[in-house]
Design an enzyme around this catalytic site. Structure first.
Site, short mmCIF file in Angstrom:
data_model
loop_
_atom_site.label_atom_id
_atom_site.label_comp_id
_atom_site.label_asym_id
_atom_site.label_seq_id
_atom_site.Cartn_x
_atom_site.Cartn_y
_atom_site.Cartn_z
N LYS A 175 0.88 -1.17 0.00
CA LYS A 175 0.00 0.00 0.00
C LYS A 175 0.92 1.22 0.00
O LYS A 175 1.39 1.65 1.04
CB LYS A 175 -0.89 -0.03 1.25
CG LYS A 175 -2.25 0.64 1.11
CD LYS A 175 -2.24 2.03 0.57
CE LYS A 175 -2.04 3.10 1.62
NZ LYS A 175 -1.91 4.47 1.03
N GLU A 250 9.57 2.18 10.68
CA GLU A 250 10.63 3.19 10.50
C GLU A 250 9.91 4.52 10.51
O GLU A 250 9.06 4.78 9.65
CB GLU A 250 11.34 3.01 9.15
CG GLU A 250 12.30 1.86 9.06
CD GLU A 250 13.51 2.00 9.96
OE1 GLU A 250 13.79 3.12 10.45
OE2 GLU A 250 14.17 0.98 10.20
N CYS A 284 14.02 10.77 6.26
CA CYS A 284 14.06 10.50 7.71
C CYS A 284 15.46 10.74 8.22
O CYS A 284 15.66 10.93 9.42
CB CYS A 284 13.66 9.09 8.10
SG CYS A 284 12.89 8.13 6.91
N GLU A 385 10.35 16.66 14.60
CA GLU A 385 10.68 16.48 13.18
C GLU A 385 9.87 17.44 12.32
O GLU A 385 8.65 17.52 12.43
CB GLU A 385 10.39 15.03 12.75
CG GLU A 385 10.85 14.76 11.33
CD GLU A 385 10.65 13.32 10.91
OE1 GLU A 385 9.54 12.80 11.05
OE2 GLU A 385 11.63 12.72 10.41
C1 UN1 Z 1 14.31 7.71 4.28
O1 UN1 Z 1 14.43 8.92 4.31
O2 UN1 Z 1 13.29 7.18 4.75
O3 UN1 Z 1 20.14 7.06 3.87
C2 UN1 Z 1 15.25 6.81 3.63
C3 UN1 Z 1 19.45 7.73 3.09
C4 UN1 Z 1 18.70 7.01 1.99
C5 UN1 Z 1 17.44 6.43 2.51
C6 UN1 Z 1 16.57 7.41 3.26
N1 UN1 Z 1 19.53 5.97 1.46
O4 UN1 Z 1 19.38 8.94 3.18
#
Ligand code: UN1
Length: 498
Positions: A175, A250, A284, A385
């Site tokens: 999804k 995550e 992230c 965040e």
């Molecule tokens: C994300 O932002 O969820 O390490 C992943 C990084 C990328 C992956 C980010 N390879 O910035």
């Protein structure tokens, strides 16, 4: 051209039962519709789960190296379509083209890595305490996985999850975010073209609020993997905890870069710009805090100001663009609101701070790259965040202070230190409380052959990607087999006394 994306269930591209669609837009120019996709409801979830269940029984019995060959072919197909898919990522999600291509490359890397894992799938064999008996552990799939993915890495993150799940012998329902349905479809098309049997990967588009939790808690689903916001992830963890269903999440980050007074400041500057404003801060792993030694604080903030003001905001398909749009009006409003909060809290707005007023940005969701200075570690802009192009400069007195500041948040995904002192970097490596630590490099850009995951509120502690402790630990489970070929009753812990 508007792409007509469908659900992919039991190997067929089909509409939602309701017959209704929704649309995705180009965030750089929302007058452009990128795709239409099915507005799925609960009936569609039922169909997808039942297709995945049916497919699982055969798929789990296919030898893992054979499953790997399909992934290998999918990787080759993704290479052939890399340019086209990378452009689609930029049009539907907004990141600049080099990063759109990088998103697809990360999916390609994962395809080849997981294809190879099909030839390993290691368990262990150990000695038995009894004669004529052997002890081993093997990896077996869980069954059907629900995979819920965000828009910020619209091919890479679905690839992380799908490829790890299916190499282990699971079937899945993906999804994807409703902001990026066409990117998800491009990935699934590569798997279809690679010869994946029907029903092993099912794709279901639609609003997370309506079908996300229904899918994750469906009686036909065995385990769940989620990447996205803390709010949605924590709700899922609560719902799935009650039914004892394995879930990997995550979620957020509040990643920081330490810049010491002995750092190569030009290098650190590039790292901060890349970490803070790459993907418009929508990773992230984005660097949203820079913790700067007090001796160089003012001069480094000035360097950052000058460099930030040179960044070109615009459509990611244009060659000279450094920073693209943010994904949606909702995100734009949230980011602008955080900037207001920062000003109210008394931080110094050094540059940026508004929705862009450039003519070329008039039809998209553009936020100026924004730098705050004189930020204290407890301000909301320094602890929550933001997920946008906003970075906070915090002053520290020494390394211990810097590490304490970095660690003093609820999140723990990624952190970095710039210093030429080997002892300082080694102490940072030891003491930073994050799943990923970078030395003289930015907080973003993890490679797929090692685990990717955060500590504390950044996630459930089941990392994605490769390496020891990586995704295979979650997407397979261990079954222990004791085989006794002595032909008599042998009692462990009892018959081995002398
Ligand atoms: C994300 O932002 O969820 O390490 C992943 C990084 C990328 C992956 C980010 N390879 O910035």
């Amino acid at each position: 051209m508007i792409l007509k994306v469908k659900n992919f269930i039991a190997g067929k591209w089909i509409d939602a039962v309701s017959g209704k669609d929704f649309v995705s837009h180009n965030p750089a120019d929302i007058r452009e519709t990128v795709a239409t996709a099915p507005l799925s409801g609960k009936e569609d979830v039922d169909l997808a789960v039942s297709a995945a269940r049916d497919a699982f029984e055969k798929w789990r019995l296919m030898p893992a190296p054979r499953r790997g060959e399909i992934l290998y072919r999918a990787g080759e197909i993704l290479i052939r379509h890399k340019r086209q898919t990378g452009e689609l990522v930029t049009r539907e999600m907004g990141k600049v083209l080099a990063e759109g291509l990088g998103d697809v490359q990360e999916a390609i890397d994962m395809a080849f890595f997981m294809a190879g894992e099909g030839r390993r799938m290691q368990g262990e064999t150990v000695a038995s305490e009894l004669p004529d008996k052997d002890c081993k552990s093997i990896r077996v799939p869980h069954g059907v996985f629900a995979l819920i993915t965000p828009w910020n890495f619209p091919t890479a993150i679905p690839a992380w999850k799908i490829f790890a799940a299916i190499i282990c012998g699971n079937s899945v329902i993906l999804k994807p975010s409703s902001c990026t349905p066409a990117c998800a479809a491009a990935l699934v098309e590569a798997l279809e073209a690679a010869g994946l049997p029907p029903g092993v990967v099912n794709l279901l588009h639609g609003p997370g609020e309506v079908i996300g939790e229904y899918l994750a808690t469906h009686h036909g689903v065995d385990a769940v993997s989620f990447t996205g916001s803390c709010g949605a992830g924590e709700r899922l963890e609560a719902a799935l905890g009650k039914i004892h269903r394995p879930v990997a999440t995550e979620m957020g980050g509040k990643n920081a870069i330490i810049v010491m007074n002995d750092a190569d400041l030009e290098l650190a500057l590039e790292g901060v710009l890349w970490g803070a404003f790459g993907t418009s801060g929508q990773r992230c792993t984005a660097a949203s805090r820079v913790v700067i030694h007090e001796e160089i604080y003012e001069s480094f903030v000035e360097m950052l100001k000058i460099a930030t003001e040179k960044l070109v905001l615009g459509d990611g398909l244009q060659n000279d663009t450094d920073v693209g749009p943010v994904i949606s009006e909702e995100q734009l409003k949230k980011i602008v609101e955080y900037i207001r909060i920062g000003v109210d809290e008394g931080a110094r707005l050094v540059t940026g701070g508004r929705q862009s007023r450039k003519k070329e940005c008039a039809h998209g969701y553009f936020v100026e790259p924004t730098l705050f200075a004189n930020v204290s570690k407890t301000m909301r802009i320094a602890t929550e965040e933001i997920f946008g192009p906003v970075v906070c400069a915090i002053s520290c007195i020494d390394l211990d202070d810097a590490i304490a500041i970095v660690n003093d948040v609820d999140f723990g995904l990624s952190a970095a230190i710039y210093s030429r002192d080997v002892n300082s970097t080694a102490r940072a490596e030891r003491d930073l409380q994050t799943g990923i630590v970078y030395i003289n490099a930015s907080t973003i850009g993890a490679e797929i052959q090692l685990p990717f995951g955060g500590w504390k509120h950044s996630g459930s502690g089941h990392p994605e990607a490769g390496g020891r402790g990586g995704a295979l630990e979650f997407y397979s489970r261990i079954k222990v087999i004791y085989r006794d070929y002595s032909g008599r009753l042998q009692r462990a812990q009892i018959d081995n006394e002398n």
